[in-house]
Every structure is written in structure tokens, then in C-alpha cells.
Design a protein around this motif. Structure first.
Motif, mmCIF file in Angstrom:
data_model
loop_
_atom_site.group_PDB
_atom_site.id
_atom_site.type_symbol
_atom_site.label_atom_id
_atom_site.label_comp_id
_atom_site.label_asym_id
_atom_site.label_seq_id
_atom_site.Cartn_x
_atom_site.Cartn_y
_atom_site.Cartn_z
ATOM 1 N N ASP A 3 1.036 -8.866 -3.186
ATOM 2 C CA ASP A 3 -0.583 -8.907 -3.257
ATOM 3 C C ASP A 3 -0.920 -7.384 -3.515
ATOM 4 O O ASP A 3 -0.595 -6.564 -2.471
ATOM 5 N N ILE A 4 -1.407 -6.900 -4.628
ATOM 6 C CA ILE A 4 -1.615 -5.615 -5.054
ATOM 7 C C ILE A 4 -3.225 -5.456 -4.392
ATOM 8 O O ILE A 4 -3.787 -4.139 -4.992
ATOM 9 N N SER A 5 -3.836 -6.245 -4.139
ATOM 10 C CA SER A 5 -5.370 -6.105 -3.895
ATOM 11 C C SER A 5 -5.605 -4.899 -3.005
ATOM 12 O O SER A 5 -6.637 -4.181 -3.157
ATOM 13 N N PRO A 6 -4.790 -4.514 -1.978
ATOM 14 C CA PRO A 6 -5.085 -3.188 -1.312
ATOM 15 C C PRO A 6 -5.286 -1.921 -2.116
ATOM 16 O O PRO A 6 -6.210 -1.069 -1.814
ATOM 17 N N GLN A 16 -15.336 12.412 0.989
ATOM 18 C CA GLN A 16 -15.580 11.269 -0.139
ATOM 19 C C GLN A 16 -15.133 9.908 0.150
ATOM 20 O O GLN A 16 -14.310 9.783 1.031
ATOM 21 N N GLU A 17 -16.125 9.073 -0.259
ATOM 22 C CA GLU A 17 -15.959 7.586 -0.078
ATOM 23 C C GLU A 17 -15.036 7.355 -1.600
ATOM 24 O O GLU A 17 -15.881 7.378 -2.625
ATOM 25 N N ILE A 18 -13.905 6.993 -1.926
ATOM 26 C CA ILE A 18 -13.260 6.949 -3.192
ATOM 27 C C ILE A 18 -13.239 5.066 -3.556
ATOM 28 O O ILE A 18 -13.127 4.722 -2.548
ATOM 29 N N ARG A 19 -13.287 4.832 -4.731
ATOM 30 C CA ARG A 19 -13.496 3.597 -4.925
ATOM 31 C C ARG A 19 -12.207 2.688 -5.038
ATOM 32 O O ARG A 19 -12.284 1.633 -5.193
ATOM 33 N N ASN A 20 -11.005 3.391 -5.182
ATOM 34 C CA ASN A 20 -9.938 2.692 -5.226
ATOM 35 C C ASN A 20 -8.819 3.505 -4.395
ATOM 36 O O ASN A 20 -9.003 4.932 -4.407
ATOM 37 N N ARG A 21 -7.667 3.147 -4.087
ATOM 38 C CA ARG A 21 -6.511 3.655 -3.642
ATOM 39 C C ARG A 21 -5.519 4.464 -4.693
ATOM 40 O O ARG A 21 -4.562 4.684 -4.182
ATOM 41 N N ILE A 22 -5.957 4.387 -5.676
ATOM 42 C CA ILE A 22 -5.329 4.792 -6.932
ATOM 43 C C ILE A 22 -5.642 6.520 -7.215
ATOM 44 O O ILE A 22 -6.553 6.629 -7.708
ATOM 45 N N VAL A 23 -4.569 7.245 -6.825
ATOM 46 C CA VAL A 23 -5.073 8.844 -7.067
ATOM 47 C C VAL A 23 -4.104 9.044 -8.192
ATOM 48 O O VAL A 23 -3.082 9.062 -8.493
ATOM 49 N N THR A 311 4.765 -1.344 -5.001
ATOM 50 C CA THR A 311 5.460 -0.678 -3.755
ATOM 51 C C THR A 311 4.199 0.224 -3.326
ATOM 52 O O THR A 311 4.033 0.502 -1.912
ATOM 53 N N ALA A 312 3.218 0.742 -4.059
ATOM 54 C CA ALA A 312 2.150 1.487 -3.462
ATOM 55 C C ALA A 312 1.182 0.231 -2.637
ATOM 56 O O ALA A 312 0.648 0.814 -1.436
ATOM 57 N N ALA A 313 1.113 -0.755 -3.172
ATOM 58 C CA ALA A 313 0.248 -1.836 -2.298
ATOM 59 C C ALA A 313 0.865 -2.024 -0.935
ATOM 60 O O ALA A 313 0.291 -2.331 0.074
ATOM 61 N N MET A 314 2.251 -2.124 -0.876
ATOM 62 C CA MET A 314 2.804 -2.412 0.347
ATOM 63 C C MET A 314 2.805 -1.210 1.108
ATOM 64 O O MET A 314 2.474 -1.503 2.578
ATOM 65 N N ALA A 315 2.768 -0.130 0.564
ATOM 66 C CA ALA A 315 2.617 1.224 1.577
ATOM 67 C C ALA A 315 1.354 1.076 2.170
ATOM 68 O O ALA A 315 1.044 1.521 3.197
ATOM 69 N N ILE A 316 0.203 0.902 1.289
ATOM 70 C CA ILE A 316 -1.178 0.880 1.681
ATOM 71 C C ILE A 316 -1.377 -0.306 2.954
ATOM 72 O O ILE A 316 -1.836 0.036 4.068
ATOM 73 N N ALA A 317 -0.793 -1.416 2.504
ATOM 74 C CA ALA A 317 -1.031 -2.414 3.569
ATOM 75 C C ALA A 317 -0.332 -2.322 4.625
ATOM 76 O O ALA A 317 -0.668 -2.719 5.948
ATOM 77 N N PHE A 340 -3.016 -2.271 -13.963
ATOM 78 C CA PHE A 340 -2.602 -2.674 -12.537
ATOM 79 C C PHE A 340 -3.517 -3.817 -11.989
ATOM 80 O O PHE A 340 -2.820 -4.963 -12.134
ATOM 81 N N ARG A 341 -4.590 -3.773 -12.414
ATOM 82 C CA ARG A 341 -5.473 -5.002 -11.931
ATOM 83 C C ARG A 341 -5.240 -6.069 -12.845
ATOM 84 O O ARG A 341 -5.185 -7.179 -12.279
#
Ligand code: FMN
Length: 370
Positions: A3-6, A16-23, A311-317, A340-341
């Protein structure tokens, strides 16, 4: 399937409030002018990538003596501030957020860039390997000549004070240009890393020896920068386990803990850790420091190094990082967030144009829907 929704959840990073976790990770692309002034072409490039939660700019020299790379941008003059203002306005117009990466190369500067002088470093030890030299007069080929690094001269107290002052001036100028924050470049074997790591810092004064002493230069830089901009708009990038270019530390875990603790004391917005999870841009370390760093810091960690969407979504989750930065994937995928989406395949970059050229291989990568 993971699940990549994170990746698409908003998050607070300092102020900052940023709109997604992709930097978007900092990427030197060498499209400034030969006088190191940011260009309209750079504004287009960053605006194309403005839907990243946060963009970290390419490394930007705070002082002419710390600049040793053809056509990279600087932030020490009014003309540079004006050039950067054009970039940040283009990013803001698309709702993006952007930090400026403040950079001094120390021993990695070739004398060719600084009027034949020797570059400065904590200790007179040459980096391993070679780097891009300036383009010779009349040469219009694509590739730049390469030259080996030289033995730098050891910095005295007035050199140290002047570089610290330059970081502070860089931060002040970033604020004038309109950036949302700054990232202090303490990674990849540049001057701050040269002070931090034991292999490149053999000093016997207050700046060398113990971890406490080797972090002193970083603390002075953070003091100077945080006089110009609030700590919740300052990030620090580090790579304490990287041994590229002849770097190395006797105990990267202890160093990471000390850096984490001092960033907690300053209340920094984030630490941006380069520690590849797979070999690629640099080797994956045998003993990663992420957990020790995160425990000592207690704040927001942005992780970097060979991630993909899953792997990014897993690290965040898993809670190990608040956001993940992507470097190479951003070269050829200006629409990385929507690829990605939508699960669209990623385009592969043409690395011939990574560090040289103009619009080709820079602003001409199409989006998946073009
Ligand atoms: C072309 C290129 C330029 C880079 N320039 C910078 C830079 O200016 N500052 C920096 O901190 N890292 C720089 N890096 C390192 C990247 O930010 C990142 O750490 C590296 O590419 C690993 O992440 P990735 O696996 O997502 O590509 C650069 C990397 C590449 C490939």
C-alpha cells in the motif's frame, strides 16, 4: 502489493505543512550561468517538479572560495538573490515549497576555480579521485575535463570564522530570495562533513579529536544560520556512513548520536539522512545509523538513498522516516508524484546530461500524460 498511500499523506516538517511525503532530493545540474547566477531555465525545471511535498534545491555555494564546480549557483550576491527569487516565485506559483541547500566544498574545490589558490579544509589531506575542472576557453564539447583533487591547506581560526559567516550570509540571502527554509549541507564529503568525520579531521585544537570537538564547526554554522532564520525552517543533511571520496569515521554511530542530540538542542525542522537501502548512488553501509540518529534527535527524519515508491511507503508506514527524498528518479520524471500515484512506469535519465548542457536532458523530460 504494498500500500503506497502513506506517501500521499500530508505531514508537518518544522514550520511547514507539506502536502505529501515525497521530497525532491538536492541535485546539482549545473545550469546556472558561468558567473554562478540562477537562470530562468532553472525556474522552469523546479516549477515542473513543484508538486513534490518539498523541494531541496541543488547545492548552492555560500562563498566564492567554497565553489568548485562549473555553472553551479551561488548565494553571495544581489544578482544571485534575484535569480533565486525567480525560481522560488515559479515554485510558489504552483503551490510548491522549497528550501535552499547551503554549501561549501572545502577540500573538494580545485585551484582552477579560485584563482590558483589551494582550497581549505580542516586538515591537509587530499580527497580521493578526480572531479570536473572548468571548461577551457573555446572548448564547446559536451563533457568537462577531469582533474585530481589537491592537498588542501589547513584552515586557521580566521578561515573558520569566515566560512561560518558565509553560511550565515547565505541563510540571510535565502530569506531575502523568499525560500521557505534552508538545508545545511553537512553530507557527501563537503566542508562540514570534513570536520565531522575522523579520517578528514586530524586537528589537535578545539575543532578536532573528540566527537564533541569535531561537531564544533557544525554548531558554529548552525548558530550563524539560526540567527538569520528560525530553527523550524532549518534542516541538516548528513551522510556519516559514506566513505566516498576518501571519507570515513572511526565510529559513525557515535557521530550520528552526537549530531542527533545537537539538532534536538537547536530544534531543527529535520535531519536529512543519506543512507542507501540498496547500493547504487553510494554503497549501503554494513551498520546503518538511522535508528541511533532518530533516537538521539527525536524529530523529523527524511531518509534518502535508492528508494522506490514501495520501499518509501514501507519506511513511512513503519515510522522510521516522516518523508523520503528521491534524487535520480526526479531527473527524468518531473511528474514523479503522479507517476507514483498512478503506478505509471518511471522514465530513465540520460546521465550524459546530468551535470552539463542546457535545456536538453533538463527541462525536456515529458510527463506520463504528455
Ligand atoms: C546528478 C546528481 C546530483 C546530485 N547533487 C547533489 C547536491 O547538489 N546536493 C546533495 O546533497 N546531494 C546531491 N546528490 C545526491 C542526491 O541528493 C541523492 O542523495 C542520491 O542521488 C541518492 O538518492 P537516490 O537513490 O534517490 O538517487 C546528487 C546526485 C545526483 C545523481
Amino acid at each position: 502489493m504494498t500500500d503506497i498511500s502513506p506517501l500521499f499523506e500530508p505531514v508537518r516538517i518544522g514550520a511547514q505543512e507539506i502536502r505529501n511525503r515525497i521530497v525532491m532530493a538536492p541535485l546539482t545540474r549545473s545550469r546556472a550561468t558561468e558567473a554562478n547566477v540562477p537562470t530562468a531555465m532553472m525556474a522552469d525545471y523546479y516549477a515542473q517538479r513543484a508538486d513534490a511535498g518539498l523541494i531541496i534545491s541543488e547545492a548552492t555555494a555560500v562563498d566564492p572560495l567554497g565553489m568548485g564546480w562549473y555553472r553551479v549557483p551561488g548565494i553571495w550576491s544581489d544578482e544571485m538573490i534575484a535569480g533565486w527569487r525567480g525560481v522560488i516565485e515559479a515554485v510558489h506559483a504552483k503551490g510548491g515549497r522549497m528550501f535552499l541547500q547551503l554549501w561549501h566544498m572545502g577540500r573538494l574545490v580545485l585551484p582552477d576555480y579560485i584563482g590558483g589558490q589551494l582550497p581549505m579544509a580542516p586538515s591537509p589531506i587530499a580527497a580521493e579521485g578526480e572531479t570536473f575542472a572548468p571548461r577551457p576557453e573555446g572548448d564547446d564539447g559536451l563533457f568537462l575535463p577531469m582533474k585530481p583533487y589537491v592537498i588542501p591547506r589547513e584552515m586557521n581560526q580566521s578561515d573558520i570564522d569566515s566560512v561560518v559567516t558565509a553560511f550565515g550570509r547565505g541563510a540571510a540571502n535565502a530569506v531575502k530570495a523568499g525560500f521557505d527554509g534552508v538545508e545545511v549541507h553537512g553530507a557527501n564529503g563537503y566542508i562540514i562533513d570534513q570536520f565531522l568525520q575522523s579520517k578528514t579531521n586530524r586537528r589537535t585544537d578545539a575543532y578536532g579529536g573528540s566527537v564533541e570537538n569535531r561537531t564544533r564547526f557544525l554548531r558554529e554554522v548552525l548558530d550563524a544560520v539560526s540567527e538569520q532564520i528560525a530553527p523550524d525552517r532549518i534542516g541538516l543533511r548528513i551522510s556519516p556512513t559514506s566513505e566516498r571520496k576518501g571519507m570515513g569515521d572511526e565510529d559513525p554511530t557515535a557521530l550520528a548520536r552526537a549530531i542527533g542530540a545537537l539538532c534536538r538542542d537547536y530544534g531543527l525542522a529535520y535531519i536529512h539522512l543519506i543512507e542507501p537501502i540498496a547500493s547504487g548512488f553510494m554503497e549501503r553501509p554494513d551498520k546503518p545509523v538511522l535508528n541511533d540518529l532518530a533516537a538521539a534527535f527525536g524529530g523529523t527524519v527524511i531518509q534518502n538513498g535508492s528508494f522506490d515508491a514501495e520501499t518509501a511507503a514501507m519506511a513511512i508506514a513503519g515510522g522510521q522516516a516522516a518523508a523520503i527524498s528521491f534524487g535520480r528518479p526526479y531527473i527524468a520524471n518531473p511528474d514523479l508524484v503522479s507517476r507514483f500515484r498512478e503506478g505509471a512506469p518511471l522514465a530513465q535519465p540520460d546521465f550524459d546530461y546530468a551535470y552539463v548542457g542546457d535545456r536538453k536532458g533538463y527541462t525536456d523530460y515529458p510527463t506520463a500524460s504528455d
